[in-house]
Design a protein around this motif. Structure first.
Motif, short mmCIF file in Angstrom:
data_model
loop_
_atom_site.label_atom_id
_atom_site.label_comp_id
_atom_site.label_asym_id
_atom_site.label_seq_id
_atom_site.Cartn_x
_atom_site.Cartn_y
_atom_site.Cartn_z
N UNK A 164 -13.29 -5.86 7.34
CA UNK A 164 -12.09 -5.36 8.02
C UNK A 164 -11.20 -4.62 7.02
N UNK A 165 -10.21 -3.94 7.59
CA UNK A 165 -9.36 -3.08 6.77
C UNK A 165 -8.22 -3.86 6.11
N UNK A 166 -7.93 -3.48 4.87
CA UNK A 166 -6.78 -4.04 4.15
C UNK A 166 -5.65 -3.00 4.19
N UNK A 167 -4.38 -3.45 4.14
CA UNK A 167 -3.27 -2.49 4.08
C UNK A 167 -3.47 -1.44 2.98
N UNK A 168 -4.08 -1.86 1.87
CA UNK A 168 -4.29 -0.91 0.76
C UNK A 168 -5.18 0.27 1.18
N UNK A 169 -6.15 0.01 2.06
CA UNK A 169 -7.03 1.10 2.52
C UNK A 169 -6.21 2.18 3.23
N UNK A 170 -5.25 1.74 4.03
CA UNK A 170 -4.39 2.67 4.76
C UNK A 170 -3.42 3.35 3.79
N UNK A 171 -2.88 2.53 2.88
CA UNK A 171 -1.91 3.05 1.90
C UNK A 171 -2.54 4.15 1.04
N UNK A 172 -3.84 4.01 0.74
CA UNK A 172 -4.51 5.03 -0.09
C UNK A 172 -4.52 6.39 0.61
N UNK A 173 -4.77 6.38 1.91
CA UNK A 173 -4.77 7.64 2.66
C UNK A 173 -3.34 8.22 2.73
N UNK A 174 -2.38 7.35 3.02
CA UNK A 174 -0.99 7.82 3.13
C UNK A 174 -0.49 8.36 1.78
N UNK A 175 -0.89 7.69 0.72
CA UNK A 175 -0.51 8.14 -0.63
C UNK A 175 -0.99 9.58 -0.87
N UNK A 176 -2.23 9.84 -0.47
CA UNK A 176 -2.77 11.19 -0.63
C UNK A 176 -2.01 12.18 0.27
N UNK A 177 -1.82 11.81 1.54
CA UNK A 177 -1.14 12.73 2.47
C UNK A 177 0.31 13.00 2.07
N UNK A 178 0.90 12.05 1.34
CA UNK A 178 2.30 12.22 0.89
C UNK A 178 2.38 13.03 -0.40
N UNK A 179 1.25 13.28 -1.02
CA UNK A 179 1.24 13.94 -2.33
C UNK A 179 1.12 15.46 -2.19
N UNK A 180 1.40 16.15 -3.30
CA UNK A 180 1.27 17.62 -3.31
C UNK A 180 -0.18 18.04 -3.05
#
Ligand SMILES: NC(=O)C1=CN([C@@H]2O[C@H](COP(=O)(O)OP(=O)(O)OC[C@H]3O[C@@H](n4cnc5c(N)ncnc54)[C@H](O)[C@@H]3O)[C@@H](O)[C@H]2O)C=CC1
Ligand SMILES: CC(=O)C(C)=O
Length: 257
Positions: free
Chosen positions: A222-238
């Motif tokens: 199953x998914x961990x919050x970190x898995x979602x955070x990794x995608x959001x981190x990328x989408x929030x970046x330049x």
């Protein structure tokens, strides 16, 4: 880095994981939630770790509240760069029994909340004359519609639609709008969904609904919050500057789109 993010629904669950990753990435973060006690305790935790955060309580379904969340970013940290419309609720009910009250509540939070957050953030980015990023919590349920989650799935399809429309309107302002679509993460939301699904089904034991959904994940966990955070981190970046209007699935291989 001197960037500032607001993350709604960040006292717990995926929002907390996202806020933590953005803080690690160097963002100053406005933590936001309707649950004041949990919010205060999360703020304390982050501050103890040395992260620059403030917190603002409030209900994302109220349009004016988003002005307060943006103001907290500007007053405390001077600007806004990223706005994460993460807060959301679930309703588990058979289609035929879903009530007017349930429909109004889930649309007010999951859909109106995203609309109003997007408006407030976009207004601030335009006032600043800067680029900006808006990230919306969608779901695999924004790509696939589930039994017993009819109202919830409809709200997440609506989030995908708002993401598309907003990205088209704001592109000329250099504001990007994307959605992240988690799969099956073991947060309090899934604890509630599991309990409700079991309550409606005599053949199910506690944990069965979660097992059934997460058992179908290709990567086998199953998914961990970190898995979602990794995608959001990328989408929030330049690095994501050229991506807009997308609803990107992170689910370990469950819904193939
Ligand atoms: N957990 C999962 O497997 C998945 C979750 N999602 C979405 O991700 C987002 C976060 O989900 P979870 O962390 O699992 O949920 P959660 O229920 O564990 O946490 C949600 C947080 O939002 C806050 N919140 C609820 N209503 C609010 C309101 N009106 N205003 C401000 N804050 C409010 C809650 O107090 C809580 O701290 C939601 O939009 C959800 O629909 C999407 C796909 C899968
Ligand atoms: C909680 C959720 O978003 C599901 C079931 O996809």
């Amino acid at each position: 880095m001197n960037k500032v993010a607001v993350v709604t629904g960040s006292a717990a669950g995926l929002g907390k994981g996202i806020a933590l990753q953005l803080a690690k990435d160097g963002f100053k973060v406005v933590l936001q939630d309707i649950n004041e006690d949990a919010l205060k305790s999360t703020e304390k935790e982050f501050k103890n770790e040395g992260y620059e955060v403030v917190s603002v309580a409030g209900d994302v379904s109220k349009r004016d509240k988003h002005t307060d969340f943006v103001k907290a970013a500007v007053d405390n940290f001077g600007q806004l760069d990223v706005y994460v419309n993460n807060a959301g609720i679930d309703i588990v009910a058979p289609f035929i029994e879903t009530t007017e009250e349930q429909m109004n509540k889930i649309f007010a939070i999951n859909v109106n909340g995203v609309m109003f957050g997007t408006q407030a953030a976009a207004r601030q980015f335009m006032d600043q004359g800067s680029k900006g990023k808006i990230l919306n919590a969608c779901s695999i349920a924004g790509h696939e519609s589930y039994e017993m989650l009819g109202a919830y799935s409809a709200t997440k399809h609506a989030v995908k639609s708002l993401t598309h429309s907003a990205s088209k309107e704001f592109a000329k302002e250099n504001i990007t709008v994307n959605a992240y679509c988690p799969g099956v993460a073991k947060t309090e939301m899934w604890d509630r969904i599991d309990a409700e699904m079991v309550r409606y089904n005599d053949d199910m034991e506690p944990g069965d609904a979660f097992k059934e959904f997460s058992g179908a994940i290709s990567l086998g966990r199953y998914q961990e919050p970190q898995d979602v955070a990794n995608l959001v981190s990328f989408l929030a970046s330049d690095k994501a500057d050229y991506i807009t209007g997308q609803a990107i699935v992170t689910d370990g291989g469950l819904v193939y789109r």
